[in-house]
Design an enzyme around this catalytic site. Structure first.
Site, PDB file in Angstrom:
ATOM      1  N   SER A 113       0.869  -1.181   0.000  1.00 35.45           N
ATOM      2  CA  SER A 113       0.000   0.000   0.000  1.00 35.45           C
ATOM      3  C   SER A 113       0.895   1.217   0.000  1.00 35.45           C
ATOM      4  O   SER A 113       1.965   1.217   0.615  1.00 35.45           O
ATOM      5  CB  SER A 113      -0.895   0.048   1.236  1.00 35.45           C
ATOM      6  OG  SER A 113      -1.934  -0.875   1.134  1.00 35.45           O
ATOM      7  N   GLU A 120      -0.078  18.136  -7.831  1.00 35.86           N
ATOM      8  CA  GLU A 120      -1.416  18.140  -8.428  1.00 35.86           C
ATOM      9  C   GLU A 120      -2.395  17.223  -7.695  1.00 35.86           C
ATOM     10  O   GLU A 120      -3.542  17.144  -8.072  1.00 35.86           O
ATOM     11  CB  GLU A 120      -1.336  17.717  -9.900  1.00 35.86           C
ATOM     12  CG  GLU A 120      -0.494  18.612 -10.769  1.00 35.86           C
ATOM     13  CD  GLU A 120       1.025  18.378 -10.656  1.00 35.86           C
ATOM     14  OE1 GLU A 120       1.775  19.160 -11.255  1.00 35.86           O
ATOM     15  OE2 GLU A 120       1.445  17.429  -9.964  1.00 35.86           O
ATOM     16  N   SER A 121      -2.012  16.489  -6.699  1.00 29.95           N
ATOM     17  CA  SER A 121      -2.807  15.655  -5.803  1.00 29.95           C
ATOM     18  C   SER A 121      -2.076  14.357  -5.488  1.00 29.95           C
ATOM     19  O   SER A 121      -1.089  14.383  -4.791  1.00 29.95           O
ATOM     20  CB  SER A 121      -4.225  15.394  -6.284  1.00 29.95           C
ATOM     21  OG  SER A 121      -4.992  14.926  -5.186  1.00 29.95           O
ATOM     22  N   HIS A 126      -3.031  -0.034  -3.673  1.00 24.99           N
ATOM     23  CA  HIS A 126      -3.206  -1.078  -2.662  1.00 24.99           C
ATOM     24  C   HIS A 126      -3.265  -2.393  -3.436  1.00 24.99           C
ATOM     25  O   HIS A 126      -4.067  -2.516  -4.368  1.00 24.99           O
ATOM     26  CB  HIS A 126      -4.494  -0.864  -1.860  1.00 24.99           C
ATOM     27  CG  HIS A 126      -4.573   0.505  -1.277  1.00 24.99           C
ATOM     28  ND1 HIS A 126      -3.941   0.856  -0.101  1.00 24.99           N
ATOM     29  CD2 HIS A 126      -5.170   1.628  -1.724  1.00 24.99           C
ATOM     30  CE1 HIS A 126      -4.163   2.125   0.146  1.00 24.99           C
ATOM     31  NE2 HIS A 126      -4.909   2.626  -0.826  1.00 24.99           N
ATOM     32  N   CYS A 141      -5.167  17.625 -10.715  1.00 23.82           N
ATOM     33  CA  CYS A 141      -5.782  18.871 -11.145  1.00 23.82           C
ATOM     34  C   CYS A 141      -4.839  19.575 -12.118  1.00 23.82           C
ATOM     35  O   CYS A 141      -3.768  19.065 -12.433  1.00 23.82           O
ATOM     36  CB  CYS A 141      -6.073  19.760  -9.932  1.00 23.82           C
ATOM     37  SG  CYS A 141      -4.579  20.325  -9.069  1.00 23.82           S
TER      38      CYS A 141
END
Length: 173
Positions: A113, A120-121, A126, A141
């Site tokens: 994980s 940008e995020s 997982h 974004c």
């Protein structure tokens, strides 16, 4: 992404709606899945320019970013943390995003994980190697193009099936 763009890439829509859709891909290449418009400075009521908000305008809609939910089935190399890290780095690069940090954790006896934190995020992963399954979130974004990561994931993990959900986050009127 609209259904036409998906169809051209061999991605078939299962449950289309205006703000979110789920798709299944076959083994055809899905390079350049989406092209997003650049954010431009906005003017307030006084006419002075405001900072970029990195929102995206596409097909007459404005939204904060595109969030892809990716399920890989029949996938390989899902327990190889070094391979996963290199794959995430490549996915970030081809999407045109800016990598800030990667943190991955290997579980015992199997599974990984982790998250690639982006300007940008993020991209999170997982894995369940014993099931040949991986769940990924790709949220970006601005000018980053998250759909470009899909061919990287397909090449790296050789899944039998890819299920893709495409959500426009932060829709504005």
């Amino acid at each position: 992404m609209d259904n036409i763009a998906f169809a051209e890439l061999g991605i078939v829509s299962e449950t289309p709606s205006r703000t979110n859709t789920e798709h299944t891909t076959d083994d055809r290449d899905t390079a350049n899945v989406v092209q997003l418009a650049s954010a431009t400075p906005t003017e307030d009521q006084s006419g002075s320019e405001q900072p970029l908000d990195h929102f995206i305008t596409e097909d007459g809609m404005t939204f904060a970013g595109r969030h892809l939910i990716v399920d890989l089935w029949g996938a390989e190399k899902l327990d190889d943390i070094a391979h996963i890290e290199e794959t995430l780095k490549e996915a970030v690069e081809v999407a045109g995003a800016t990598l800030l940090h990667i943190h991955l954790h290997h579980f015992s006896p199997t599974g990984v994980s982790g998250v690639a934190v982006l300007a940008e995020s993020h991209i999170s992963i997982h894995t369940w190697p014993e099931k040949g399954y991986a769940a990924l979130d790709i949220f970006m974004c601005g000018d980053a193009v998250p759909g470009r990561a899909i061919p990287v994931l397909k090449r790296a993990f050789s899944p039998d099936q890819v299920q893709l959900g495409d959500f426009k986050r932060g829709m504005t009127g």
